[in-house]
Design a protein around this motif. Structure first.
Motif, PDB file in Angstrom:
ATOM      1  N   TYR A  48      74.113  79.063   4.328  1.00 32.45           N
ATOM      2  CA  TYR A  48      74.624  78.163   5.518  1.00 32.45           C
ATOM      3  C   TYR A  48      73.166  77.342   5.569  1.00 32.45           C
ATOM      4  O   TYR A  48      72.045  77.695   5.247  1.00 32.45           O
ATOM      5  CB  TYR A  48      75.173  78.558   6.567  1.00 32.45           C
ATOM      6  N   MET A  49      73.583  76.098   6.023  1.00 34.35           N
ATOM      7  CA  MET A  49      72.364  75.161   6.377  1.00 34.35           C
ATOM      8  C   MET A  49      71.623  75.807   7.251  1.00 34.35           C
ATOM      9  O   MET A  49      72.077  76.189   8.287  1.00 34.35           O
ATOM     10  CB  MET A  49      72.868  73.884   6.599  1.00 34.35           C
ATOM     11  N   CYS A  50      70.218  75.733   7.492  1.00 29.19           N
ATOM     12  CA  CYS A  50      69.371  76.025   8.544  1.00 29.19           C
ATOM     13  C   CYS A  50      68.264  75.082   8.730  1.00 29.19           C
ATOM     14  O   CYS A  50      67.909  74.534   7.772  1.00 29.19           O
ATOM     15  CB  CYS A  50      68.942  77.380   8.156  1.00 29.19           C
ATOM     16  N   PRO A  84      62.877  70.518   9.377  1.00 29.72           N
ATOM     17  CA  PRO A  84      63.922  69.890   8.634  1.00 29.72           C
ATOM     18  C   PRO A  84      65.048  71.073   8.142  1.00 29.72           C
ATOM     19  O   PRO A  84      64.673  72.089   8.407  1.00 29.72           O
ATOM     20  CB  PRO A  84      63.019  69.551   7.143  1.00 29.72           C
ATOM     21  N   TYR A  85      65.869  70.360   7.954  1.00 28.12           N
ATOM     22  CA  TYR A  85      67.351  71.137   7.573  1.00 28.12           C
ATOM     23  C   TYR A  85      67.103  71.695   6.237  1.00 28.12           C
ATOM     24  O   TYR A  85      66.623  70.952   5.283  1.00 28.12           O
ATOM     25  CB  TYR A  85      68.587  70.650   7.720  1.00 28.12           C
ATOM     26  N   TRP A  86      67.379  72.810   5.768  1.00 33.94           N
ATOM     27  CA  TRP A  86      67.288  73.464   4.283  1.00 33.94           C
ATOM     28  C   TRP A  86      69.016  73.453   3.896  1.00 33.94           C
ATOM     29  O   TRP A  86      69.486  74.260   4.704  1.00 33.94           O
ATOM     30  CB  TRP A  86      66.607  74.631   4.136  1.00 33.94           C
ATOM     31  N   CYS A  87      69.395  72.335   3.049  1.00 35.46           N
ATOM     32  CA  CYS A  87      70.705  72.420   2.719  1.00 35.46           C
ATOM     33  C   CYS A  87      70.862  72.547   1.082  1.00 35.46           C
ATOM     34  O   CYS A  87      71.781  72.434   0.755  1.00 35.46           O
ATOM     35  CB  CYS A  87      71.211  71.035   3.139  1.00 35.46           C
ATOM     36  N   ASN A 147      56.894  69.810   3.115  1.00 40.39           N
ATOM     37  CA  ASN A 147      57.632  68.642   2.394  1.00 40.39           C
ATOM     38  C   ASN A 147      59.155  68.680   2.270  1.00 40.39           C
ATOM     39  O   ASN A 147      59.557  68.151   1.457  1.00 40.39           O
ATOM     40  CB  ASN A 147      56.944  68.525   1.255  1.00 40.39           C
ATOM     41  N   LEU A 148      59.462  69.938   2.918  1.00 35.63           N
ATOM     42  CA  LEU A 148      61.151  70.128   2.725  1.00 35.63           C
ATOM     43  C   LEU A 148      61.968  69.061   3.538  1.00 35.63           C
ATOM     44  O   LEU A 148      61.344  68.511   4.423  1.00 35.63           O
ATOM     45  CB  LEU A 148      61.482  71.451   3.204  1.00 35.63           C
ATOM     46  N   SER A 149      62.965  68.787   2.586  1.00 38.07           N
ATOM     47  CA  SER A 149      63.805  67.472   3.199  1.00 38.07           C
ATOM     48  C   SER A 149      65.087  67.985   3.249  1.00 38.07           C
ATOM     49  O   SER A 149      65.596  69.041   2.284  1.00 38.07           O
ATOM     50  CB  SER A 149      63.587  66.098   2.645  1.00 38.07           C
ATOM     51  N   PRO A 150      66.284  67.500   3.817  1.00 41.76           N
ATOM     52  CA  PRO A 150      67.638  67.844   3.629  1.00 41.76           C
ATOM     53  C   PRO A 150      68.137  67.517   2.317  1.00 41.76           C
ATOM     54  O   PRO A 150      69.224  68.144   1.745  1.00 41.76           O
ATOM     55  CB  PRO A 150      68.369  66.890   4.749  1.00 41.76           C
ATOM     56  N   SER A 151      67.556  66.727   1.646  1.00 44.96           N
ATOM     57  CA  SER A 151      67.826  66.360   0.099  1.00 44.96           C
ATOM     58  C   SER A 151      67.355  67.348  -0.746  1.00 44.96           C
ATOM     59  O   SER A 151      67.803  67.215  -1.884  1.00 44.96           O
ATOM     60  CB  SER A 151      67.594  64.919  -0.153  1.00 44.96           C
ATOM     61  N   THR A 152      66.426  68.276  -0.386  1.00 46.26           N
ATOM     62  CA  THR A 152      65.780  69.186  -1.484  1.00 46.26           C
ATOM     63  C   THR A 152      66.833  70.114  -1.894  1.00 46.26           C
ATOM     64  O   THR A 152      67.694  70.847  -1.154  1.00 46.26           O
ATOM     65  CB  THR A 152      64.710  69.821  -0.583  1.00 46.26           C
ATOM     66  N   GLU A 153      67.124  70.231  -3.236  1.00 47.20           N
ATOM     67  CA  GLU A 153      68.165  70.992  -3.871  1.00 47.20           C
ATOM     68  C   GLU A 153      67.796  72.337  -3.923  1.00 47.20           C
ATOM     69  O   GLU A 153      68.607  73.167  -4.239  1.00 47.20           O
ATOM     70  CB  GLU A 153      68.665  70.212  -5.188  1.00 47.20           C
ATOM     71  N   ALA A 154      66.428  72.455  -4.330  1.00 45.73           N
ATOM     72  CA  ALA A 154      66.143  73.818  -4.866  1.00 45.73           C
ATOM     73  C   ALA A 154      64.528  74.224  -4.298  1.00 45.73           C
ATOM     74  O   ALA A 154      63.784  73.071  -4.053  1.00 45.73           O
ATOM     75  CB  ALA A 154      66.033  74.141  -6.455  1.00 45.73           C
TER      76      ALA A 154
END
Length: 197
Positions: free
Chosen positions: A74-76, A86-89, A49-56
């Motif tokens: 860094y983003m990965c 998904p990217y973790w940002c 359920n991770l998305s690029p908009s996940t903040e924490a």
């Protein structure tokens, strides 16, 4: 931006404490207002359920894969069972555990020490890297209230990055401790004296 490996100053906090001390609840309250992915309960698909908009990311008494990448600044991309990784940002990676930091890393697949007849036991480079990424903390009772105590700060990055991360940690700590001050664990004590009546 992710392919350019643009830096972001990620705050990683490891919190050790006994069960039923309110550490995960307080961590969640300290992250209130953010889009948080909660990971707990074991099993696969932790980051489905991770998305690029996940903040924490909040890891609740669970292991975590890909720690070297997920906790760096860094983003990965992270593995997801369904299509697309998904990217973790996000900027906050918080772990609550009953285990020590070393035990948790070991259970998560990071070898923390090596042994040789010449040098004896020695910390691995991966352990040193993980230690530099995290504020390693524990819960301590002071004057009848549980508080977050830092045992080792995150020392990764430039002076400016460390100072910014330190301020972010202090903000997190203050919110965490404010919640802990009012936390009252629910009694789970059951009277079993009549079980064989």
């Amino acid at each position: 931006r992710a392919k350019e490996r643009q830096d972001l100053n990620r705050l990683c906090v490891f919190i050790q404490g006994a069960p039923n001390t309110g550490k995960t609840y307080a961590a969640g309250e300290a992250l209130r207002g953010m889009k948080v992915l909660r990971v707990g309960g074991g099993g696969t698909g932790k980051f489905d359920n991770l998305s690029p908009s996940t903040e924490a990311i909040l890891i609740d008494d669970d292991t975590a894969p890909n720690l070297l990448n997920m906790t760096d600044n860094y983003m990965c991309q992270t593995y997801r069972r369904s299509s697309g990784n998904p990217y973790w940002c996000g900027r906050y990676y918080i772990v609550t555990s009953n285990l020590t930091f070393r035990e948790w890393l070991d259970n998560s697949g990071i070898h923390v020490c090596t042994w040789s007849e010449v040098n004896g036991e020695k910390d691995t480079e991966h352990y040193k890297a993980m230690r530099s990424r995290f504020y390693i903390c524990h819960i301590e009772n002071q004057d009848g209230k549980n508080r977050l105590i830092c045992d080792s700060p995150s020392t990764r990055g430039s002076y400016e990055a460390q100072m910014e991360r330190k301020e972010n940690f202090k903000t997190f700590r203050d919110k965490f401790n404010a919640t802990m001050a009012g936390y009252q664990p629910k009694s789970i004590r059951v009277d079993y004296s009549d079980i064989n009546d």
